[in-house]
Write an enzyme that holds these catalytic residues in place. Structure first.
Site, short mmCIF file in Angstrom:
data_model
loop_
_atom_site.label_atom_id
_atom_site.label_comp_id
_atom_site.label_asym_id
_atom_site.label_seq_id
_atom_site.Cartn_x
_atom_site.Cartn_y
_atom_site.Cartn_z
N ILE A 1 -4.04 -6.15 8.80
CA ILE A 1 -3.17 -5.11 8.25
C ILE A 1 -4.01 -4.42 7.20
O ILE A 1 -4.25 -4.95 6.12
CB ILE A 1 -1.86 -5.70 7.69
CG1 ILE A 1 -1.05 -6.31 8.83
CG2 ILE A 1 -1.04 -4.61 6.99
CD1 ILE A 1 0.20 -7.06 8.39
N LYS B 1 0.18 -12.79 7.25
CA LYS B 1 -0.84 -11.89 6.70
C LYS B 1 -1.46 -12.66 5.54
O LYS B 1 -0.83 -12.85 4.49
CB LYS B 1 -0.21 -10.57 6.23
CG LYS B 1 -1.22 -9.63 5.58
CD LYS B 1 -0.52 -8.40 4.98
CE LYS B 1 -1.56 -7.51 4.28
NZ LYS B 1 -0.92 -6.35 3.61
N THR C 1 0.82 -1.21 0.00
CA THR C 1 0.00 0.00 0.00
C THR C 1 0.86 1.26 0.00
O THR C 1 0.41 2.33 -0.41
CB THR C 1 -0.96 -0.02 1.20
OG1 THR C 1 -1.70 -1.25 1.16
CG2 THR C 1 -1.94 1.13 1.20
#
Length: 295
Positions: A208, A166, A49
């Protein structure tokens, strides 16, 4: 085994840019402080991101130093350190600056599409190269390869400092299989905002989050309610943002959340090529949703 400290709301931190394309460090400072003030439990920096592939080495170092200085140890910081060249990742772990960093997020190798044994050996070698906690990152939509639950659990059992994954594979049955078979001290973290509610319900310990950049208070509240077993009010928050979830990634990440933050007055709506801003029709729809939500 090393304990996982990355729980609750983790912010997948964006990188704001000015109109001329340079990093907007002032906006980044304001954003990090806003997230700290509104429920962020940890930060994930210099990952997907954050548009990390288009940042220079100097920019990455400055961003890392800025976040560490602002956070001042109040919450943990997870930093991206991965790639599809195992030797290069190991070299970065041995020579890079990880002062103030509490763990690394390492993505599955992309493009060269290793086998499950290749994934296992890659992450085993990375874990052996650092004393830091390692969070695996499975995101087949970006890497072209899915790390199976069996491989994840094998790594969790064999490597003392691999503490979590994740998981952004989009398969709740895979999440469930990992949670069912994992060692006690290994955790699953959601890598998909839209699936965070069901994943935490299955036993994941947090997220996350992309949308957490803009809505940390609301998203952290949902997770805290779930952790206390208050599923009905948590579900209401989840459903409140369903339309936003679908728009957030329709033009690629982080185009959606950058437009949200622009609408909220935090940043310029600028990305670096090859990424571009959201299409106008999607911006208009997101503006409407934000007005409806009174954000």
């Amino acid at each position: 085994m090393v304990q996982n400290i990355f729980k609750g709301l983790g912010i997948a931190l964006i990188t704001p840019f000015q109109e001329d394309g340079s990093v907007d460090y002032s906006a980044l400072k304001r954003l990090v402080q806003y997230q700290l003030d509104n429920g962020a439990d940890f930060f994930c920096i210099l990952a997907t991101t954050g548009e990390t592939p288009v940042l220079t080495s100097e920019e990455k170092q400055t961003i890392k130093n800025l976040v560490v200085e602002l956070v001042q140890g109040r919450v943990p910081i997870l930093m991206g350190c991965g790639g599809n060249n195992t030797a290069a990742v190991i070299e970065e772990l041995k020579t890079g600056d990880f002062k103030g960093i509490d763990g690394i997020l390492s993505v599955c190798p992309y493009y060269n599409k290793p086998s499950q044994e290749g994934l296992y050996q890659h992450f085993k070698a990375i874990a052996a190269a650092t004393e830091l906690p390692v969070v695996l990152y499975n995101v087949p939509g970006r890497t072209g390869v899915n790390m199976t639950a069996e491989t994840t659990v094998r790594l969790a059992r064999d490597c003392r400092n691999i503490v979590a994954i994740k998981e952004a594979g989009g398969k709740l049955e895979q999440v469930d299989e990992i949670i069912k078979n994992k060692p006690k001290d290994f955790d699953v973290i959601s890598g998909d905002d839209a699936l965070t509610f069901p994943m935490v319900s299955c036993g994941a310990v947090g997220v996350i989050s992309v949308i957490g950049n803009a809505l940390p208070r609301e998203f952290s509240k949902m997770i805290r309610l779930q952790m206390r077993g208050e599923y009905d009010p948590a579900r209401k928050i989840h459903h409140r943002f369903t339309d936003l979830f679908s728009l957030l990634f329709v033009d690629g990440n982080p185009a959606g959340v950058k437009f949200m933050l622009h609408e909220m007055g935090f940043i310029q709506n600028v990305l670096r090529l090859p990424l571009v801003p959201m299409r106008i029709k999607n911006m208009q729809r997101m503006s409407e949703i934000l007005k409806e939500l009174k954000i």
